[in-house]
Write an enzyme that holds these catalytic residues in place. Sequence first.
Site, PDB file in Angstrom:
ATOM      1  CE  LYS A  13      54.182 -69.403   9.286  1.00 39.09           C
ATOM      2  NZ  LYS A  13      52.717 -69.208   9.238  1.00 39.09           N
ATOM      3  NE  ARG A  88      52.170 -72.484   3.840  1.00 41.87           N
ATOM      4  CZ  ARG A  88      52.575 -71.247   3.971  1.00 41.87           C
ATOM      5  NH1 ARG A  88      53.816 -70.965   4.160  1.00 41.87           N
ATOM      6  NH2 ARG A  88      51.716 -70.271   3.957  1.00 41.87           N
ATOM      7  NE  ARG A 127      48.890 -61.337   7.047  1.00 41.88           N
ATOM      8  CZ  ARG A 127      49.354 -62.581   7.030  1.00 41.88           C
ATOM      9  NH1 ARG A 127      50.222 -62.973   7.943  1.00 41.88           N
ATOM     10  NH2 ARG A 127      48.929 -63.442   6.131  1.00 41.88           N
ATOM     11  NE  ARG A 165      49.944 -62.338   2.414  1.00 42.23           N
ATOM     12  CZ  ARG A 165      50.476 -63.376   3.042  1.00 42.23           C
ATOM     13  NH1 ARG A 165      51.404 -63.167   3.957  1.00 42.23           N
ATOM     14  NH2 ARG A 165      50.082 -64.602   2.774  1.00 42.23           N
ATOM     15  NE  ARG A 176      46.807 -67.566   3.127  1.00 41.05           N
ATOM     16  CZ  ARG A 176      46.970 -66.463   3.839  1.00 41.05           C
ATOM     17  NH1 ARG A 176      46.019 -65.557   3.909  1.00 41.05           N
ATOM     18  NH2 ARG A 176      48.075 -66.267   4.502  1.00 41.05           N
TER      19      ARG A 176
HETATM   20  P1  AMP Z   1      52.642 -67.081   3.473  1.00 44.48           P
HETATM   21  O1  AMP Z   1      53.101 -65.676   3.283  1.00 44.48           O
HETATM   22  O2  AMP Z   1      53.644 -67.930   4.172  1.00 44.48           O
HETATM   23  O3  AMP Z   1      51.268 -67.171   4.087  1.00 44.48           O
HETATM   24  O4  AMP Z   1      52.500 -67.701   2.002  1.00 44.48           O
HETATM   25  C1  AMP Z   1      51.624 -67.147   1.039  1.00 44.48           C
HETATM   26  C2  AMP Z   1      51.337 -68.179  -0.051  1.00 44.48           C
HETATM   27  O5  AMP Z   1      52.560 -68.539  -0.705  1.00 44.48           O
HETATM   28  C3  AMP Z   1      50.756 -69.491   0.452  1.00 44.48           C
HETATM   29  O6  AMP Z   1      49.348 -69.435   0.610  1.00 44.48           O
HETATM   30  C4  AMP Z   1      51.171 -70.438  -0.674  1.00 44.48           C
HETATM   31  O7  AMP Z   1      50.360 -70.253  -1.833  1.00 44.48           O
HETATM   32  C5  AMP Z   1      52.569 -69.931  -1.001  1.00 44.48           C
HETATM   33  N1  AMP Z   1      53.604 -70.586  -0.165  1.00 44.48           N
HETATM   34  C6  AMP Z   1      54.348 -70.026   0.828  1.00 44.48           C
HETATM   35  N2  AMP Z   1      55.196 -70.914   1.355  1.00 44.48           N
HETATM   36  C7  AMP Z   1      54.983 -72.074   0.699  1.00 44.48           C
HETATM   37  C8  AMP Z   1      55.542 -73.365   0.783  1.00 44.48           C
HETATM   38  N3  AMP Z   1      56.487 -73.671   1.696  1.00 44.48           N
HETATM   39  N4  AMP Z   1      55.073 -74.319  -0.062  1.00 44.48           N
HETATM   40  C9  AMP Z   1      54.128 -74.050  -0.980  1.00 44.48           C
HETATM   41  N5  AMP Z   1      53.550 -72.851  -1.109  1.00 44.48           N
HETATM   42  C10 AMP Z   1      53.968 -71.858  -0.290  1.00 44.48           C
END
Ligand code: AMP
Length: 219
Positions: A13, A88, A127, A165, A176
């Site tokens: 994404k 999400r 990554r 990360r 996740r």
């Molecule tokens: P991402 O970079 O999108 O994989 O997000 C990293 C982390 O941020 C996720 O594993 C969640 O802990 C938190 N996070 C990101 N987007 C959301 C969301 N829309 N709702 C809740 N937690 C989020």
Amino acid sequence: MRLVLLGAPGSGKGTQAQRLRDDKGIPQVSSGDLLRDAVARGTELGKRAKAAMDAGELVSDEIVLGLIRERLSRPDAAKGFILDGYPRNVAQAAALDRLLVDIGQPVDAVVLMDVDTKVLFQRLTGRRSCPECGKVFNIYSSPSPRGDRCDNHPGAAEAPLLVQRADDREDVIGNRLKVYESQTRPLVEHYRARGLLKVLNADQSVERVYAEFLKAAGG
Ligand code: AMP
């Protein structure tokens, strides 16, 4: 162009959203980036979000909605946006529907980046990203031409070192992906039922995915 990108962690994404942003000047609105920024700055909200992020759980709906609302109210989002990582879960999708009605900016399309779970594991462990500009690489499939430094900055020797990360560690990745299956996947039906869903095969080269992505996005 107002898009929502749906897909598991590691489905690409962020990579696709960044390309489209660079190509068309439409801001990428990544809830994960907004949260990581709040954590890095040590804000009150960042402190509240950190434990859930470290464990690969979702941060509370109310915290994330606040960040998204603020981001979408900035002037650059008036010409469109690419939502990456939000919504999400079903409650967030409902909140987003209301927010977009409020600001008069309905979504044009929801693009599902479809990838087999087995592929995701390798993508996530490989990554790396630039701590300064956020550009994403993969040590297996799309390494930086400068090795462990970002190629998006002048001066190969002084460019920022790429980082992994904290939540891309193997023990957190499993959680996740589980959270995605149980909480986020139901959104596929939510958006299909509204006639907004476009599915693309995201298990191809970045270039091919981007070509399909452009088509799906209508641009
Ligand atoms: P991402 O970079 O999108 O994989 O997000 C990293 C982390 O941020 C996720 O594993 C969640 O802990 C938190 N996070 C990101 N987007 C959301 C969301 N829309 N709702 C809740 N937690 C989020």
